[in-house]
Write a protein that holds these residues in place. Structure first.
Motif, short mmCIF file in Angstrom:
data_model
loop_
_atom_site.label_atom_id
_atom_site.label_comp_id
_atom_site.label_asym_id
_atom_site.label_seq_id
_atom_site.Cartn_x
_atom_site.Cartn_y
_atom_site.Cartn_z
N ILE A 13 0.99 -1.30 0.14
CA ILE A 13 0.01 -0.41 -0.16
C ILE A 13 0.72 1.06 0.35
CG2 ILE A 13 -0.25 0.41 2.59
CD1 ILE A 13 -3.11 0.56 0.02
N SER A 14 0.52 2.07 -0.52
CA SER A 14 1.06 3.71 -0.76
C SER A 14 0.77 4.38 0.44
CB SER A 14 0.63 4.11 -2.22
OG SER A 14 1.72 3.93 -3.22
N ALA A 15 1.02 5.67 0.34
CA ALA A 15 0.80 6.85 1.35
C ALA A 15 -0.59 7.70 1.12
CB ALA A 15 1.63 8.11 1.62
N MET A 16 -1.26 7.66 1.70
CA MET A 16 -2.60 8.14 0.93
C MET A 16 -3.18 9.56 0.49
SD MET A 16 -5.32 7.94 4.88
CE MET A 16 -6.41 8.46 4.33
N THR A 42 -0.92 11.98 0.46
CA THR A 42 0.12 12.98 2.17
C THR A 42 2.43 12.91 1.56
OG1 THR A 42 -1.11 11.01 2.88
CG2 THR A 42 1.29 10.72 3.78
N THR A 43 2.19 11.68 0.57
CA THR A 43 4.57 12.20 1.07
C THR A 43 5.17 12.93 0.21
OG1 THR A 43 4.23 9.70 0.10
CG2 THR A 43 6.45 11.14 -0.19
N ASP A 44 3.49 14.31 -0.68
CA ASP A 44 4.26 14.97 -0.59
C ASP A 44 4.06 16.32 -0.02
OD1 ASP A 44 4.82 15.02 -4.03
OD2 ASP A 44 3.30 14.45 -4.00
N GLY A 55 4.34 7.59 5.97
CA GLY A 55 2.26 7.89 5.12
C GLY A 55 2.21 6.72 5.05
N GLU A 56 2.99 5.97 4.55
CA GLU A 56 2.76 3.93 3.85
C GLU A 56 2.45 3.21 5.19
OE1 GLU A 56 4.94 5.86 2.08
OE2 GLU A 56 3.96 4.94 0.48
N ARG A 57 2.55 3.71 6.98
CA ARG A 57 2.46 3.02 8.08
C ARG A 57 0.65 3.11 8.06
NH1 ARG A 57 7.02 2.09 12.54
NH2 ARG A 57 5.54 1.89 14.12
N GLY A 110 3.95 0.31 2.14
CA GLY A 110 6.02 0.50 0.14
C GLY A 110 6.35 1.40 0.33
N PHE A 111 7.39 1.36 -0.91
CA PHE A 111 8.06 2.21 -0.87
C PHE A 111 9.55 2.26 0.66
CE2 PHE A 111 8.21 7.14 0.92
CZ PHE A 111 8.95 7.90 -0.41
N GLN A 112 9.57 1.59 1.48
CA GLN A 112 10.64 1.86 2.55
C GLN A 112 11.18 0.46 2.89
OE1 GLN A 112 7.73 1.96 6.64
NE2 GLN A 112 6.72 2.52 4.96
N GLY A 129 12.95 6.07 -3.07
CA GLY A 129 12.90 6.39 -4.28
C GLY A 129 11.20 6.78 -4.38
N ARG A 130 10.71 8.05 -4.77
CA ARG A 130 8.97 9.11 -5.48
C ARG A 130 8.33 7.70 -5.99
NH1 ARG A 130 7.48 13.31 -3.43
NH2 ARG A 130 5.39 11.75 -3.60
N GLY A 131 7.10 6.92 -5.78
CA GLY A 131 6.41 6.40 -6.64
C GLY A 131 7.55 4.58 -6.64
N ALA A 132 7.46 4.35 -5.46
CA ALA A 132 8.48 3.04 -5.10
C ALA A 132 7.82 2.06 -5.24
CB ALA A 132 10.06 3.37 -4.31
N SER A 133 6.38 2.61 -4.22
CA SER A 133 5.44 1.42 -3.65
C SER A 133 5.48 -0.02 -5.18
CB SER A 133 4.29 1.90 -3.39
OG SER A 133 4.38 2.42 -2.28
N ASP A 134 5.64 0.76 -5.98
CA ASP A 134 5.41 -1.17 -7.20
C ASP A 134 6.64 -1.52 -7.38
OD1 ASP A 134 3.35 1.26 -8.18
OD2 ASP A 134 4.64 2.03 -10.01
N THR A 135 7.86 -0.70 -6.66
CA THR A 135 8.77 -2.00 -6.65
C THR A 135 8.98 -2.38 -5.67
OG1 THR A 135 10.28 -0.05 -7.81
CG2 THR A 135 11.69 -1.05 -6.37
N1 ASP Z 1 4.00 7.14 -1.13
C1 ASP Z 1 4.94 7.50 -1.76
C2 ASP Z 1 5.41 8.50 -3.10
O1 ASP Z 1 4.11 8.96 -3.10
C3 ASP Z 1 5.46 6.33 -2.92
C4 ASP Z 1 4.22 5.25 -3.53
O2 ASP Z 1 3.40 6.54 -3.48
O3 ASP Z 1 4.88 4.79 -4.77
O4 ASP Z 1 6.63 8.40 -3.65
#
Ligand code: ASP
Ligand code: ADP
Ligand code: MG
Length: 431
Positions: free
Chosen positions: A47-50, A53-55, A80-82, A142-144, A157-163
């Motif tokens: 799961i990613s942050a809501m 939230t990260t921004d 955020g992800e927690r 995710g992302f951590q 890295g940003r967007g890394a929950s996919d990874t």
């Molecule tokens: N929350 C993180 C971001 O905004 C990771 C993700 O959403 O994949 O970059």
């Protein structure tokens, strides 16, 4: 949900921030997850942050401290992800399912020590295996991860929950990794820019890598690299519909029955995250280019495109221009200025009002003239090109930031990618 009708599979599902933007969305996603579990699957959710939230956490950090220590920034951002992991587990428990949430560290995501851009070096998902064996749905932030060397919490890295999702899918031997987002899959261009963008039913790792590397943020670049290396089938779809989505795989016969079969270009990507540095008046001598890029490398900054002009006869000096992530702009400029005497350049120019536009397609290998068509399409809409780079299956250009949308649309139309229907964007702010 056709995908979930198959029973007894082990699946990893990842839900992006826009799919869990508020309490109602979290409950909606919980119902989807439960359906997958009730179909008889073992389900792991990343799961990613809501929402944004990260921004928002980044903005907050900036207000407190203009240059926070990367370690502390990672401690902050991982919360955020927690939050979303715990909330999702609560929602699932209320639906009568049994769910447990885990941080990346608890899930066994072991990384390098590089805060803000750590790499996964190992996954030891013992606790996830245990939870699955006891019939739980495992929810992973995710992302951590956690650094093997320092034991500190890291972000990937940003967007890394996919990874995170693909890495876990590989480690758990999952059948498929489903990436749920706010659009119906991978499109021929960002549907937020090109209304007539079309869904790509199946795409090769190779093309997806180029698109992701050129800014198509629907999939994180390292997630695609990981998926290709480990042979993980990735299924990108919307969490807001039951539409079929996009399958990313490496099958040789991929194009069979694919509506895109005849396409020379599979997609157009854009990126507004880079800045351009021009080192002007560099003495045209052996070792000068090496000196410039050694300084950038020593600052741990990735260079993307590079252009070196032919030196001027009168001065014997040349200009070297390259692009880097905007977020590294200040550090790069400071490092180069500090080495001005050593390199002997005349002037440093910095421009962050640029964008990159790329056309990608394996069809380029067999169809000559793609470059000419691309550049003519840009010329017709009055877009000036300032840098060019190519690979075997990609042509990228740098243009003014203000011209990016027009350039993407022009390329999309030129290569016959416009569809009749308007692409749906279900949620998200595009931030
Ligand atoms: N929350 C993180 C971001 O905004 C990771 C993700 O959403 O994949 O970059
Ligand atoms: P999530 O929060 O689910 O991770 P992202 O915002 O990271 O979602 O990625 C989804 C977004 O990617 C879409 O809303 C869309 O604006 C953008 N995007 C860019 N290029 C493409 C593309 N070629 N196909 C689909 N979406 C794209
Ligand atoms: Mg994303």
């Amino acid at each position: 949900m056709a995908e979930n009708e198959r029973t007894g599979k082990r699946i990893v599902q990842k839900y992006g921030g826009s799919s869990v933007a508020d309490a109602d969305s979290i409950k909606r996603v919980a119902r989807r997850i439960l359906a997958a579990k009730q179909a008889g699957n073992d389900v792991v959710v990343v799961i990613s942050a809501m929402g944004d939230t990260t921004d928002d956490l980044m903005d907050l950090a900036q207000q407190v401290s203009p240059d926070p220590k990367p370690r502390e920034l990672d401690m902050l951002l991982t919360t955020g992800e927690r939050q979303s992991a715990a909330l999702l587990a609560m929602a699932l428990n209320d639906l009568g399912a049994r769910a447990l949430s885990y941080t990346g560290s608890q899930a066994g995501v072991i990384t390098t020590a590089q805060h803000g851009n750590a790499r996964i070096i190992n996954i030891t998902p013992g606790r996830i295996e245990k939870a699955l064996s006891l019939g739980y749905i495992a929810i992973v932030a995710g992302f951590q991860g956690v650094s093997e060397a320092t034991k500190d919490v890291t972000t990937l890295g940003r967007g890394a929950s996919d990874t995170t999702a693909v890495a876990l899918a590989a480690a758990l031997g999952a059948e498929v990794c489903e990436i749920y987002t706010d659009v119906d899959g991978v499109f021929t261009a960002d549907p937020r820019i090109v209304k007539g963008a079309r869904r790509i039913p199946e795409i090769s790792y190779e093309e997806m890598l180029e698109l992701a590397a050129c800014g198509a943020k629907v999939l994180h670049l390292r997630c695609v690299e990981y998926a290709r290396r480990e042979g993980v089938a990735v299924h990108v779809r919307s969490s807001f519909s039951d539409n079929p989505g996009t399958i990313v795989t490496g099958h040789a016969d991929l194009k069979k029955g694919n509506a895109m079969e005849e396409a020379v270009i599979s997609g157009v990507a854009h990126d507004r995250t880079e800045a351009k540095i021009t080192v002007a008046g560099v003495p045209d001598q052996v070792g000068k280019a090496a000196a410039i890029f050694r300084i950038i490398a020593a600052s741990d900054i990735n260079v993307d495109m590079i252009v070196q002009n032919v030196s001027e006869v009168a001065t014997g000096a040349t200009d070297i221009t390259f692009t880097i992530p905007k977020t590294d702009g200040k550090r790069a400029v400071d490092a180069l200025n500090a080495a001005r005497d050593e390199i002997g350049f005349a002037e440093l120019r910095y421009d962050d009002q640029i964008g990159k536009v790329a056309v990608v397609g394996v069809g380029m290998r067999t169809h000559p003239g793609v470059t000419a068509r691309f550049f003519e399409a840009l010329a017709r809409v009055g877009v000036n090109i300032s840098m060019i780079s190519t690979s075997e299956i990609r042509i990228s250009v740098v243009v003014d930031a203000a011209d990016v949308d027009a350039a993407v649309q022009a390329a999309h139309t030129e290569f016959g990618l416009d569809g009749a229907e308007e692409a749906v964007v279900y949620a998200g702010t595009g931030r």
